[in-house]
Scaffold this active site. Structure first.
Site, PDB file in Angstrom:
ATOM      1  N   TYR A  12      44.880  17.371 -11.641  1.00 13.31           N
ATOM      2  CA  TYR A  12      43.591  17.018 -12.230  1.00 13.31           C
ATOM      3  C   TYR A  12      43.828  16.137 -13.442  1.00 13.31           C
ATOM      4  O   TYR A  12      44.550  16.530 -14.364  1.00 13.31           O
ATOM      5  CB  TYR A  12      42.793  18.263 -12.645  1.00 13.31           C
ATOM      6  CG  TYR A  12      41.551  17.883 -13.405  1.00 13.31           C
ATOM      7  CD1 TYR A  12      40.547  17.135 -12.780  1.00 13.31           C
ATOM      8  CD2 TYR A  12      41.388  18.208 -14.744  1.00 13.31           C
ATOM      9  CE1 TYR A  12      39.419  16.736 -13.479  1.00 13.31           C
ATOM     10  CE2 TYR A  12      40.256  17.811 -15.445  1.00 13.31           C
ATOM     11  CZ  TYR A  12      39.278  17.073 -14.806  1.00 13.31           C
ATOM     12  OH  TYR A  12      38.160  16.673 -15.501  1.00 13.31           O
TER      13      TYR A  12
ATOM     14  N   LEU B 262       0.849  -1.197   0.000  1.00 11.24           N
ATOM     15  CA  LEU B 262       0.000   0.000   0.000  1.00 11.24           C
ATOM     16  C   LEU B 262       0.884   1.247   0.000  1.00 11.24           C
ATOM     17  O   LEU B 262       1.579   1.518   0.970  1.00 11.24           O
ATOM     18  CB  LEU B 262      -0.898   0.011   1.248  1.00 11.24           C
ATOM     19  CG  LEU B 262      -1.688  -1.290   1.493  1.00 11.24           C
ATOM     20  CD1 LEU B 262      -2.578  -1.127   2.726  1.00 11.24           C
ATOM     21  CD2 LEU B 262      -2.516  -1.669   0.272  1.00 11.24           C
TER      22      LEU B 262
ATOM     23  N   GLY C 271      -8.648   5.042   2.050  1.00 10.60           N
ATOM     24  CA  GLY C 271      -8.219   4.237   3.186  1.00 10.60           C
ATOM     25  C   GLY C 271      -7.492   2.959   2.779  1.00 10.60           C
ATOM     26  O   GLY C 271      -7.470   2.571   1.605  1.00 10.60           O
TER      27      GLY C 271
ATOM     28  N   ARG D 196       2.248  14.031   6.750  1.00 10.66           N
ATOM     29  CA  ARG D 196       3.109  14.414   7.873  1.00 10.66           C
ATOM     30  C   ARG D 196       4.579  14.557   7.489  1.00 10.66           C
ATOM     31  O   ARG D 196       5.378  15.094   8.251  1.00 10.66           O
ATOM     32  CB  ARG D 196       2.935  13.390   9.019  1.00 10.66           C
ATOM     33  CG  ARG D 196       1.588  13.493   9.717  1.00 10.66           C
ATOM     34  CD  ARG D 196       1.273  12.253  10.557  1.00 10.66           C
ATOM     35  NE  ARG D 196       0.747  11.149   9.747  1.00 10.66           N
ATOM     36  CZ  ARG D 196       0.414   9.950  10.222  1.00 10.66           C
ATOM     37  NH1 ARG D 196       0.577   9.690  11.519  1.00 10.66           N
ATOM     38  NH2 ARG D 196      -0.057   9.009   9.427  1.00 10.66           N
TER      39      ARG D 196
ATOM     40  N   ASP E  44       5.613   2.092   3.962  1.00  9.17           N
ATOM     41  CA  ASP E  44       6.409   3.021   4.775  1.00  9.17           C
ATOM     42  C   ASP E  44       7.087   2.359   5.970  1.00  9.17           C
ATOM     43  O   ASP E  44       7.349   2.999   6.976  1.00  9.17           O
ATOM     44  CB  ASP E  44       5.516   4.178   5.260  1.00  9.17           C
ATOM     45  CG  ASP E  44       4.378   3.721   6.161  1.00  9.17           C
ATOM     46  OD1 ASP E  44       4.222   2.505   6.365  1.00  9.17           O
ATOM     47  OD2 ASP E  44       3.641   4.587   6.673  1.00  9.17           O
TER      48      ASP E  44
ATOM     49  N   GLY F  28      -2.704   1.569  15.348  1.00  4.21           N
ATOM     50  CA  GLY F  28      -3.912   0.814  15.668  1.00  4.21           C
ATOM     51  C   GLY F  28      -3.595  -0.188  16.770  1.00  4.21           C
ATOM     52  O   GLY F  28      -2.564  -0.865  16.727  1.00  4.21           O
TER      53      GLY F  28
ATOM     54  N   TYR G 298      39.151  20.300 -21.678  1.00  4.99           N
ATOM     55  CA  TYR G 298      37.926  20.983 -22.097  1.00  4.99           C
ATOM     56  C   TYR G 298      38.288  22.283 -22.783  1.00  4.99           C
ATOM     57  O   TYR G 298      38.996  23.125 -22.211  1.00  4.99           O
ATOM     58  CB  TYR G 298      37.075  21.249 -20.849  1.00  4.99           C
ATOM     59  CG  TYR G 298      35.697  21.781 -21.102  1.00  4.99           C
ATOM     60  CD1 TYR G 298      34.883  21.229 -22.094  1.00  4.99           C
ATOM     61  CD2 TYR G 298      35.187  22.819 -20.323  1.00  4.99           C
ATOM     62  CE1 TYR G 298      33.602  21.706 -22.305  1.00  4.99           C
ATOM     63  CE2 TYR G 298      33.904  23.300 -20.530  1.00  4.99           C
ATOM     64  CZ  TYR G 298      33.107  22.737 -21.524  1.00  4.99           C
ATOM     65  OH  TYR G 298      31.845  23.210 -21.725  1.00  4.99           O
TER      66      TYR G 298
ATOM     67  N   ASN H 279      54.675   8.215 -13.861  1.00  4.87           N
ATOM     68  CA  ASN H 279      54.514   9.160 -12.750  1.00  4.87           C
ATOM     69  C   ASN H 279      54.035  10.506 -13.283  1.00  4.87           C
ATOM     70  O   ASN H 279      54.618  11.059 -14.206  1.00  4.87           O
ATOM     71  CB  ASN H 279      55.840   9.348 -12.013  1.00  4.87           C
ATOM     72  CG  ASN H 279      55.631  10.078 -10.692  1.00  4.87           C
ATOM     73  OD1 ASN H 279      55.196   9.484  -9.714  1.00  4.87           O
ATOM     74  ND2 ASN H 279      55.914  11.372 -10.670  1.00  4.87           N
TER      75      ASN H 279
ATOM     76  N   ARG I 193      58.242  25.685 -22.456  1.00  7.32           N
ATOM     77  CA  ARG I 193      58.050  26.737 -21.463  1.00  7.32           C
ATOM     78  C   ARG I 193      58.962  27.893 -21.843  1.00  7.32           C
ATOM     79  O   ARG I 193      59.917  27.732 -22.608  1.00  7.32           O
ATOM     80  CB  ARG I 193      58.414  26.237 -20.067  1.00  7.32           C
ATOM     81  CG  ARG I 193      59.860  25.830 -19.934  1.00  7.32           C
ATOM     82  CD  ARG I 193      60.157  25.127 -18.619  1.00  7.32           C
ATOM     83  NE  ARG I 193      61.573  24.810 -18.519  1.00  7.32           N
ATOM     84  CZ  ARG I 193      62.052  23.888 -17.700  1.00  7.32           C
ATOM     85  NH1 ARG I 193      61.251  23.195 -16.921  1.00  7.32           N
ATOM     86  NH2 ARG I 193      63.343  23.666 -17.660  1.00  7.32           N
TER      87      ARG I 193
END
Ligand code: UD1
Ligand code: CA
Length: 493
Positions: free
Chosen positions: A377, A12, A85, A19, A114, A151, A398, A388, A451
């Site tokens: 990264y 169910l 119900g 609540r 539940d 109940g 990217y 290494n 570089r």
């Protein structure tokens, strides 16, 4: 003991869960220990091998149905248009089965959507009692320290169950009863359908209560049995966020305990969170403040934590993951990860690799014995073996529009602070000089230097920053150098 196989399991799950105060998520889709509440209930019912599984949906039905298709494709969802119900919900489920041409027969197990702590052994015990007693209905009950909201089970002086009375319909004496219904039942299918047709809405909530079937059976002289769960927490229903957290905590305790019983060392159970679907092998060690989520697997002898969060990650034998966050990663045998490493989906670390401090890796393969020790990264790359990657290397994957892939061979030495601008291929045994921006392929065995050439402007500080601390230190150093008869200035190559 041969366990009776139910004809149908009916869950169910149509209620709104008012609540929970959750405008976006139906109650049964709220999650603890890595599964929805509904997912936990279905997992507990799975070993019963019912011929049919029906989930009654209503509020948020599209979300619940989509989720159901993902976690239990064989289950069928049935829509309860308006939530009149729990009895009405059960009726809708049986009517849907009949409409689908399924003849009602045997045992129907009804479960609430539940109750994430329900266990398969509790359901099996209920079924066993149901068959042994030849019952029309058998209830799973619990004795609660505080039964408020549930109940109550009303028994006669002989102890036989007479009825279930809802909190709102109960008198003082009944409210004092601590044995409650759990919304878990085994029913004779044909008798249930007949009784559901006789339910009224003559109660405080104006609903068709499934609980009222009990009194109808009793009035008909049909046997009703009950089995009480040993640990009342196993029956707890989740109606609000506080109960959601309590259920999560109880599951955590149960899962961590089971891991320890199975031979896993958990240094600090109270700070260890393990999802229900996580697998941990014997002699793995889980250190404090560690969270293992989703379908994570930790193999024998691996050490995870302290302070790590792993989601859908495989940690092979003897690997270690310290103070790191991983998602969708595969960590090879003997690999070392951390501290402060972030492994994202598609990361595959080979055996005896290292992904060190302040390193992020995604969608990349790092071959056996290769190391990415510091501050790097690595994205969209394939790295060979024993290579290494120097500190502070970035795989520049990217270009602002597309992601590109880089390939680095085996036995390569990438100098510190290299930028590997994809797409690029670096051959086996090649080196790159520190600080290089690599935009072209590097042949095997070559040294790539990319570089600027250094130029020293002598005396610049004394001229441009006279009197500064730097100028004073420079002057002192120069005087000292003169004193030791070293050349005043040196060219660098
Ligand atoms: C119910 C029981 C109560 C029991 C408690 C255990 C009834 C009338 N009461 O109360 O005796 O102690 O569970 O947790 O059965 N649902 C539907 N359709 C509906 C109404 C409910 O599918 O029209 C579903 C809900 O989504 C939920 C389950 O049935 O998963 C139980 O409903 P809920 O409103 O939580 O009942 P409780 O008040 O907890
Ligand atoms: Ca409930």
């Amino acid at each position: 003991m041969s366990q009776p196989r139910p004809f149908a399991v009916v869950v169910l799950a149509a209620g709104e869960g008012t609540r929970m105060k959750s405008p976006t998520t139906p109650k049964v889709l709220h999650a603890v220990a890595g599964r929805s509440l509904l997912g936990h209930v279905l997992a507990a019912a799975a070993p019963l091998h019912a011929a049919h599984t029906v989930v009654v949906v209503g509020h948020g039905r599209d979300l619940v149905t989509t989720h159901l298709a993902a976690i239990a494709p064989a289950a069928r969802s049935v829509v309860q248009e308006q939530q009149h119900g729990t009895g009405h919900a059960a009726r809708v489920a049986l009517e849907a089965l009949a409409a689908a041409g399924v003849d009602l027969d045997g045992i129907v197990v009804v479960l609430p959507g539940d109750a994430p702590l329900l266990t398969s052994p509790a359901l099996a015990a209920m079924l066993e009692e149901h068959v042994a007693g030849g019952n029309a209905a058998t209830l799973l009950t619990a004795r609660l320290p505080d039964p408020t909201g549930y109940g109550r089970i009303v028994r006669d002086p002989t102890g036989a169950v007479r009825a279930i009375v809802e909190q709102r319909d109960a008198d003082e004496a009944t409210l004092a009863v601590r044995e409650v219904g759990t919304s878990v039942y085994a029913f004779d299918a044909v008798l249930l359908r007949e009784a559901l047709g006789r339910l009224t809405t003559d109660n405080a909530q104006g609903e068709e209560y499934l609980t009222d079937v009990v009194a109808l059976f009793v009035a008909d002289g049909r046997p009703v049995g009950a089995v009480t769960v040993a640990d009342h927490r196993d029956a707890a229903g989740v109606n609000d966020r506080a109960q959601l957290a309590s259920a999560g905590a109880a599951l955590r305790e149960r899962i961590v305990h089971a891991a320890m019983v199975a031979g896993v060392t958990v240094t600090d159970p109270s700070s260890t969170w393990i999802d229900a679907d996580v697998v941990i092998e014997t002699d793995a060690v889980i250190e404090p403040y560690t969270i293992l989520k989703g379908h994570t697997v930790v193999r024998a002898g691996a050490v995870v934590g302290p302070s790590s969060q792993l989601t859908d990650t495989i940690v092979e034998q003897g690997a270690s993951v310290l103070a790191s966050t991983t998602i969708g990663a595969h960590i090879g045998a003997g690999a070392e990860v951390g501290p402060y490493t972030y492994l994202r989906p598609g990361t595959v670390l080979g055996a005896d690799t290292k992904a060190g401090a302040y390193v992020e890796i995604k969608n990349s393969q790092v071959g056996d014995g290769s190391k990415v020790p510091h501050l790097s990264y690595v994205g969209d790359a394939t790295i060979g073996e024993r290579t290494n990657i120097g500190a502070a290397t970035v795989f520049v994957n990217y270009d602002g529009v597309h992601k590109h892939h880089s390939t680095v061979g085996s036995d390569v030495r990438i100098g510190s602070d290299s930028m590997i601008v994809a797409p690029v291929t670096i051959g086996d045994g090649a080196y790159t000089a520190a600080g290089s921006v690599i935009i072209e392929d590097v042949p095997a065995g070559a040294l790539a230097v990319a570089r600027g050439v250094q130029r020293n402007v002598l005396g610049w500080v004394a001229r441009k920053r006279p009197g500064s601390r730097s100028a004073q230190s420079a002057q002192a150093a120069t005087a000292q150098d003169n004193g030791s008869q070293r050349p005043e200035v040196r060219d660098q190559d």
